[in-house]
Structures are given as C-alpha cells and as structure tokens.
Design a protein around this motif. Structure first.
Motif, PDB file in Angstrom:
ATOM      1  N   ALA A  95       0.850  -1.190   0.000  1.00 33.95           N
ATOM      2  CA  ALA A  95       0.000   0.000   0.000  1.00 33.95           C
ATOM      3  C   ALA A  95       0.883   1.235   0.000  1.00 33.95           C
ATOM      4  N   ALA A  96       0.769   2.048  -1.047  1.00 35.26           N
ATOM      5  CA  ALA A  96       1.710   3.150  -1.229  1.00 35.26           C
ATOM      6  C   ALA A  96       1.095   4.519  -0.969  1.00 35.26           C
ATOM      7  N   LYS A  97      -0.141   4.732  -1.416  1.00 36.06           N
ATOM      8  CA  LYS A  97      -0.717   6.074  -1.344  1.00 36.06           C
ATOM      9  C   LYS A  97      -2.191   5.998  -0.981  1.00 36.06           C
ATOM     10  N   LEU A  98      -2.615   6.871  -0.095  1.00 31.08           N
ATOM     11  CA  LEU A  98      -4.023   6.973   0.292  1.00 31.08           C
ATOM     12  C   LEU A  98      -4.547   8.364  -0.033  1.00 31.08           C
ATOM     13  N   THR A  99      -5.679   8.404  -0.734  1.00 30.46           N
ATOM     14  CA  THR A  99      -6.400   9.653  -0.963  1.00 30.46           C
ATOM     15  C   THR A  99      -7.874   9.383  -0.703  1.00 30.46           C
ATOM     16  N   HIS A 100      -8.672  10.421  -0.735  1.00 26.59           N
ATOM     17  CA  HIS A 100     -10.128  10.275  -0.653  1.00 26.59           C
ATOM     18  C   HIS A 100     -10.735  10.918  -1.894  1.00 26.59           C
ATOM     19  N   ASP A 101     -11.704  10.241  -2.501  1.00 26.26           N
ATOM     20  CA  ASP A 101     -12.304  10.790  -3.706  1.00 26.26           C
ATOM     21  C   ASP A 101     -13.357  11.842  -3.352  1.00 26.26           C
ATOM     22  N   ALA A 102     -14.053  12.336  -4.371  1.00 29.31           N
ATOM     23  CA  ALA A 102     -15.032  13.414  -4.170  1.00 29.31           C
ATOM     24  C   ALA A 102     -16.165  13.004  -3.242  1.00 29.31           C
ATOM     25  N   ASP A 103     -16.438  11.700  -3.154  1.00 26.71           N
ATOM     26  CA  ASP A 103     -17.493  11.203  -2.271  1.00 26.71           C
ATOM     27  C   ASP A 103     -16.974  10.872  -0.874  1.00 26.71           C
ATOM     28  N   GLY A 104     -15.707  11.137  -0.637  1.00 31.63           N
ATOM     29  CA  GLY A 104     -15.133  10.858   0.676  1.00 31.63           C
ATOM     30  C   GLY A 104     -14.667   9.424   0.861  1.00 31.63           C
ATOM     31  N   MET A 105     -14.676   8.624  -0.226  1.00 37.78           N
ATOM     32  CA  MET A 105     -14.273   7.228  -0.129  1.00 37.78           C
ATOM     33  C   MET A 105     -12.755   7.101  -0.207  1.00 37.78           C
ATOM     34  N   PRO A 106     -12.152   6.245   0.623  1.00 35.04           N
ATOM     35  CA  PRO A 106     -10.709   6.042   0.546  1.00 35.04           C
ATOM     36  C   PRO A 106     -10.315   5.374  -0.776  1.00 35.04           C
ATOM     37  N   VAL A 107      -9.234   5.835  -1.337  1.00 39.53           N
ATOM     38  CA  VAL A 107      -8.675   5.242  -2.544  1.00 39.53           C
ATOM     39  C   VAL A 107      -7.206   4.927  -2.248  1.00 39.53           C
ATOM     40  N   VAL A 108      -6.856   3.658  -2.336  1.00 35.51           N
ATOM     41  CA  VAL A 108      -5.489   3.224  -2.032  1.00 35.51           C
ATOM     42  C   VAL A 108      -4.834   2.717  -3.310  1.00 35.51           C
ATOM     43  N   ARG A 109      -3.638   3.195  -3.562  1.00 39.72           N
ATOM     44  CA  ARG A 109      -2.847   2.742  -4.707  1.00 39.72           C
ATOM     45  C   ARG A 109      -1.639   1.969  -4.202  1.00 39.72           C
ATOM     46  N   SER A 110      -1.348   0.867  -4.847  1.00 38.62           N
ATOM     47  CA  SER A 110      -0.214   0.034  -4.447  1.00 38.62           C
ATOM     48  C   SER A 110       1.019   0.388  -5.265  1.00 38.62           C
ATOM     49  N   THR A 115      -5.238   0.000  -8.028  1.00 36.23           N
ATOM     50  CA  THR A 115      -6.013   1.043  -7.359  1.00 36.23           C
ATOM     51  C   THR A 115      -7.267   0.419  -6.781  1.00 36.23           C
ATOM     52  N   VAL A 116      -7.501   0.673  -5.505  1.00 32.21           N
ATOM     53  CA  VAL A 116      -8.665   0.118  -4.819  1.00 32.21           C
ATOM     54  C   VAL A 116      -9.462   1.255  -4.201  1.00 32.21           C
ATOM     55  N   ARG A 117     -10.741   1.315  -4.564  1.00 32.56           N
ATOM     56  CA  ARG A 117     -11.674   2.276  -3.962  1.00 32.56           C
ATOM     57  C   ARG A 117     -12.541   1.511  -2.974  1.00 32.56           C
ATOM     58  N   ALA A 118     -12.561   1.966  -1.719  1.00 31.87           N
ATOM     59  CA  ALA A 118     -13.213   1.193  -0.660  1.00 31.87           C
ATOM     60  C   ALA A 118     -14.197   2.041   0.124  1.00 31.87           C
ATOM     61  N   ASP A 255       9.346  -0.985   9.860  1.00 30.40           N
ATOM     62  CA  ASP A 255       9.246   0.249   9.091  1.00 30.40           C
ATOM     63  C   ASP A 255       7.822   0.384   8.568  1.00 30.40           C
ATOM     64  N   LEU A 256       7.136   1.442   8.960  1.00 33.43           N
ATOM     65  CA  LEU A 256       5.774   1.658   8.474  1.00 33.43           C
ATOM     66  C   LEU A 256       5.746   2.030   6.992  1.00 33.43           C
ATOM     67  N   GLY A 257       6.889   2.418   6.458  1.00 33.37           N
ATOM     68  CA  GLY A 257       6.944   2.736   5.036  1.00 33.37           C
ATOM     69  C   GLY A 257       6.009   3.874   4.674  1.00 33.37           C
ATOM     70  N   PRO A 258       5.321   3.771   3.520  1.00 31.92           N
ATOM     71  CA  PRO A 258       4.439   4.852   3.066  1.00 31.92           C
ATOM     72  C   PRO A 258       3.317   5.187   4.045  1.00 31.92           C
ATOM     73  N   LEU A 259       2.923   4.234   4.897  1.00 31.85           N
ATOM     74  CA  LEU A 259       1.819   4.488   5.830  1.00 31.85           C
ATOM     75  C   LEU A 259       2.100   5.684   6.737  1.00 31.85           C
ATOM     76  N   GLN A 260       3.365   5.904   7.049  1.00 33.26           N
ATOM     77  CA  GLN A 260       3.696   6.989   7.974  1.00 33.26           C
ATOM     78  C   GLN A 260       3.469   8.364   7.353  1.00 33.26           C
ATOM     79  N   HIS A 261       3.226   8.400   6.050  1.00 34.66           N
ATOM     80  CA  HIS A 261       3.007   9.676   5.368  1.00 34.66           C
ATOM     81  C   HIS A 261       1.529   9.895   5.007  1.00 34.66           C
ATOM     82  N   TRP A 262       0.658   9.063   5.521  1.00 33.07           N
ATOM     83  CA  TRP A 262      -0.764   9.164   5.177  1.00 33.07           C
ATOM     84  C   TRP A 262      -1.520  10.187   6.021  1.00 33.07           C
ATOM     85  N   GLY A 263      -0.887  10.701   7.047  1.00 30.88           N
ATOM     86  CA  GLY A 263      -1.540  11.701   7.883  1.00 30.88           C
ATOM     87  C   GLY A 263      -2.205  11.148   9.128  1.00 30.88           C
ATOM     88  N   MET A 264      -1.927   9.897   9.460  1.00 26.14           N
ATOM     89  CA  MET A 264      -2.494   9.309  10.674  1.00 26.14           C
ATOM     90  C   MET A 264      -1.687   9.731  11.889  1.00 26.14           C
TER      91      MET A 264
END
Length: 334
Positions: A95-110, A115-118, A255-264
């Motif tokens: 899991a490399a990148k987390l964003t939220h789409d216009a509907d507020g749904m999480p979108v994770v890119r590996s 790309t996974v919209r959840a 190492d949390l890797g990219p997760l540490q940059h997701w804003g949590m």
C-alpha cells in the motif's frame, strides 16, 4: 481464493484490509460474515504475514481453544474460514498512497499500480515492513548455512545448529530444532534473556547447550558454513564449534513505510486508534500489533478482537443504518 492480476484495474470493494496476517485474515472473515465485499492487500507474496515469513512451523500458544497450534496450520485455518465469502487478495502489493475521492471514499494505490476504492480501510499490517537484524559476522554465508528464519525445520535435520539470540524466537527455534538436529548450541551476548522463563527451561531440558556472555565472532567454511567462532565478551577466549546451520534470531527492524506519510496520528511508529479502532482519518481503521492505545496488549488473540471491532464499526460507516452487532455466527446458515 480470488487474486486480482491486472494491475491496471480499479477495484471497488466495501472493505479494504491492508495486511494479510492473522488479524487481517480474521477481518476478512468478519467482513464476509456481514455480507460485505472484502479485498486484502499485502506486500508479501503469501498469506499469513510474519507467521508465514518467519515462523510457519513454530507452535503458537496464545490462541483461545488451542493448547498450541502450528503457525502454518493457524494461517490455513484462517484462510479457510474466510474462503466462503470469496475475498480478493492483492499479494505482492505494498500500500503506497491513500487519498479520498469526491465522495469521501478512501482510494489506495499500491506500488504495483493497483487502485482500490473502498467504503472503508482497515490497516492490520502488524509492525509494517520488517527486516531482520543482521548477524555482524558471516553475512557472506547468508543462504549457505546462515539463516534468519526457519520455514522448514527438516532442512536442518542431522545438522550441527548454532542459534544466536536471547529472545522468544531464538529459544523457540532451539526447541524446534533440538529433536531433529545433531546438536544445538544457543549463543547470547548476556546471561539475561528476553525469552519467557518457561521457554528457557524447556530448551535446557532438551539438552541444548546455552553459551552466555558470548558472541559469534566469525563463520568459516568452503561452499557452506562449517564452523562458528564464539568469543567470550569479557575474557576474549575463543571457542570453535561445528555449525552446518546458524540461525540468527536478533530481532528485526520495523518500518511503516508509506503508511507513515498518510496523515495518521502515530505513537512510536504505531497507529493511534480510539475504542472503535478508528484512526483520525475518515473511514480508516486499524487493528492488531500496528495499533496503539492506553493499555494495549500485543497478542494475536487481542488482534482478533480488534479486527472484529474495526470491521463492525466500519460497517456502520459504510451503511449508517447497519447495526453494530453482526449477530451470532450460530444464528447464520453456512
């Protein structure tokens, strides 16, 4: 088992679980039990997380209802439990990148461009990416007698084995290999062990020689390791022991890797959660060893309960009219 193979696909799922260790696999069952579609993403190429990568043959003692269960069998059981609900698995995808789409749904890119919209994300990544601590001496023998994990103990049958370390894993490896190896010697730099006293006692009763206040200072051999040099840390006395296998169990670097940059919100490289297992990010939950909260206990058994809590709270976020309580499994027809 469903595996997404086309990295160009955009997959939509109710719940995306990041981490295919025990907590993640149990979370997949919990989501499926609720009638939710579920996708599980993991950087490793196989299911089971640290268990499959590090100790598939070791007995595990903190699973309710089992006196002990072999790591591989626990993973197989969890996979079988979730299988009726057809989870999708994205293995070898970090899991490399987390964003939220216009509907507020999480979108994770590996990192493999999947790309996974959840509807919700549940992070169960254990300690994140883990790298074993290297043995300072003899790294050139890695894969030629020097090992950091023991996926298949039978490979080391009738070998002279040296185990380096003083934690639970070191003593577990020693206990596992003692009945099949020609000899087992455990070397630790101090006379104090991090391992549970019962594990130390068990290894002593198996006839394992325990050498303390010492370090493996050199490995020698031709094509493979043949001998280990053990040096006493105080007297500097050198001792040579036969070694067809050296298992370095010195812990690992997380190492949390990219997760540490997701804003949590993070606490000492762990993800802070509330009583719902919710993070500070919308529709993002976490469970298992990767989480932190007051009174946290890091056991597999605790991770199971946290995964169930996270998934059921995620269900009410996905569908605000859904009940938090999923119902008893005995009330369902399978």
């Amino acid at each position: 088992m469903s595996q997404l193979t086309d990295d160009t696909d955009v997959l939509t799922t109710d719940v995306l679980i990041i981490g295919a260790g025990p907590a993640g696999l149990y979370g997949a069952y919990c989501a499926g039990f609720r009638g939710l579609t579920v996708t599980v993403m993991d950087a490793l190429p196989q299911l089971g997380g640290q268990i499959s990568a590090m100790y598939p043959e070791k007995p595990i003692f903190d699973i309710a209802g089992f006196l002990s269960v072999r790591g591989r069998d626990l993973v197989d059981g969890l996979v079988a439990q979730a299988e009726p609900y057809s989870p999708r698995y994205l293995l070898g995808h970090r899991a490399a990148k987390l964003t939220h789409d216009a509907d507020g749904m999480p979108v994770v890119r590996s990192d493999q461009r999947a790309t996974v919209r959840a509807g919700a994300v549940v992070i169960t990544g254990g300690v994140g990416t883990f790298t074993p601590r290297a043995l300072p001496a003899g790294e050139e023998f890695l894969g030629r007698g020097l090992e950091y994990f023991v996926p298949d103990p039978s490979v080391h049958a009738d070998q002279d084995v040296v185990v380096v370390g003083g934690g639970d894993s070191a003593f577990d490896w020693a206990a596992l290999l003692a009945p099949i190896a020609r000899s087992v010697t455990l070397v630790h730099r101090t006379a104090r062990f991090r391992a549970h006293a019962a594990s130390v006692g068990k290894v002593r009763t198996l006839g394992v020689e325990i050498v303390t206040d010492s370090e493996v200072s050199r490995l020698t051999g031709a094509d493979r390791v043949e001998q280990a040099e053990i040096r006493h840390r105080t007297t500097k006395e050198i001792r040579l022991v036969p070694a067809g296998t050296v298992v370095a169990s010195l812990g690992f670097l997380a190492d949390l890797g990219p997760l540490q940059h997701w804003g949590m919100d993070l606490r000492a490289r762990k993800i802070a959660v509330d009583t719902r297992m919710a993070t500070n990010l919308p529709r993002v939950f976490a469970a298992g060893d990767i989480t932190d909260y007051p009174g946290k206990v890091r056991l597999i058994s605790v991770g199971f309960g946290e995964a169930a809590t996270a998934v059921n709270n995620a269900a009410t976020v996905i569908d605000p009219e859904a009940a938090l309580f999923p119902g008893h499994s005995t009330e369902k027809e399978h």
